[in-house]
Design an enzyme around this catalytic site. Structure first.
Site, mmCIF file in Angstrom:
data_model
loop_
_atom_site.group_PDB
_atom_site.id
_atom_site.type_symbol
_atom_site.label_atom_id
_atom_site.label_comp_id
_atom_site.label_asym_id
_atom_site.label_seq_id
_atom_site.Cartn_x
_atom_site.Cartn_y
_atom_site.Cartn_z
ATOM 1 N N TYR A 50 0.840 -1.195 0.000
ATOM 2 C CA TYR A 50 0.000 0.000 0.000
ATOM 3 C C TYR A 50 0.883 1.256 0.000
ATOM 4 C CZ TYR A 50 -3.035 3.703 1.655
ATOM 5 O OH TYR A 50 -3.687 4.907 1.781
ATOM 6 N N GLU A 68 -11.665 5.607 4.024
ATOM 7 C CA GLU A 68 -11.221 6.542 5.077
ATOM 8 C C GLU A 68 -12.344 6.815 6.080
ATOM 9 O OE1 GLU A 68 -8.284 7.506 5.832
ATOM 10 O OE2 GLU A 68 -7.137 7.156 4.012
ATOM 11 N N TRP A 122 -5.564 1.898 10.161
ATOM 12 C CA TRP A 122 -5.622 1.741 8.714
ATOM 13 C C TRP A 122 -5.374 0.291 8.308
ATOM 14 C CZ3 TRP A 122 -8.050 3.735 5.000
ATOM 15 C CH2 TRP A 122 -7.689 3.513 3.680
#
Length: 185
Positions: free
Chosen positions: A17, A39, A47
Site C-alpha cells: 500500500y 477513510e 488503517w
C-alpha cells in the site's frame, strides 16, 4: 532493504500500500470514491484494519460503484449490517450511502468529483518536507476547510483528521518523510 515512512509495519499488505498507492496522485473519480469510503470507515480504527478488510469492502460495496451505492435499498443496508467481512457500524454504512448520493451531486455540479476536490490544491500535490514523525500533522488548515465544506454539503464522517488522511492517501499532499525511498523534493 527499502527505507519506508515510520508508520509502515512489516506487513506485506502495508508495504505494498505504501509503495504503490499512498501519496500517489489520484484523479479518477472511482478511486477517489473508494478511498473516501475506506477513510470514513477507518475513523477511530487503524488503517491496517481497513486494508485487511479492503477486498471484503470491495465485494460488499459492489466494487465501490457509487451509482449502485447511492441507490441501495433498506434490504441492502440490512445485509451490510450482517456482513462480518466489513466494519458493521450502522452510522458508517448509512453514511456510505448518503455520501455516494452527495458524490453524484458534486459530479453533476462540477463535472467530476476530481475537479471539485483537486481544486483545493490547484490540481497538484502539496509536497511536504518532513523529516520526523512528529512533524507530520494529523490535520491542517486546509483539511479543516475541506472538512467544513464537505460537512456543509451533507457528507458524514469527514472530520479534519479523516480528510487529511484522505488527502495523504490520494496524493493531494505528499507526506513521505525525507528518509523514505518514495520521498520527492
Amino acid at each position: 532493504m527499502k527505507n519506508r515512512c515510520f508508520w509502515v509495519t512489516d506487513s506485506k499488505l502495508y508495504q505494498d500500500y505504501h509503495d504503490n498507492e499512498w501519496g500517489t496522485p489520484v484523479y479518477d473519480d472511482q478511486t477517489l470514491f473508494e478511498f473516501l469510503i475506506l477513510e470514513t470507515f477507518q475513523a477511530g480504527l487503524s488503517w491496517i484494519t481497513i486494508l485487511n478488510k479492503r477486498e471484503n469492502f470491495r465485494k460488499a460495496f459492489d466494487d465501490f460503484d457509487y451509482h449502485k451505492i447511492a441507490a441501495y435499498s433498506e434490504n441492502k443496508y440490512n445485509s451490510l449490517l450482517q456482513d462480518a467481512g466489513i466494519i458493521r457500524n450502522k452510522l458508517k454504512i448509512k453514511s456510505a450511502i448518503s455520501n455516494a448520493q452527495l458524490f453524484l451531486k458534486i459530479q453533476k455540479e462540477y463535472g467530476s468529483f476530481s475537479k471539485f476536490i483537486w481544486n483545493y490544491v490547484d490540481g497538484k500535490p502539496i509536497l511536504n518536507q518532513f523529516t520526523k514523525r512528529e512533524e507530520v500533522p494529523a490535520t491542517t488548515d486546509l483539511s479543516d476547510k475541506i472538512s467544513k465544506d464537505l460537512k456543509k454539503l451533507g457528507f458524514k464522517f469527514v472530520g479534519s483528521t479523516v480528510v487529511y488522511a484522505y488527502m495523504q492517501a490520494v496524493g493531494m499532499v505528499n507526506d513521505h518523510t525525507s528518509d523514505c525511498f518514495k520521498y520527492q523534493t
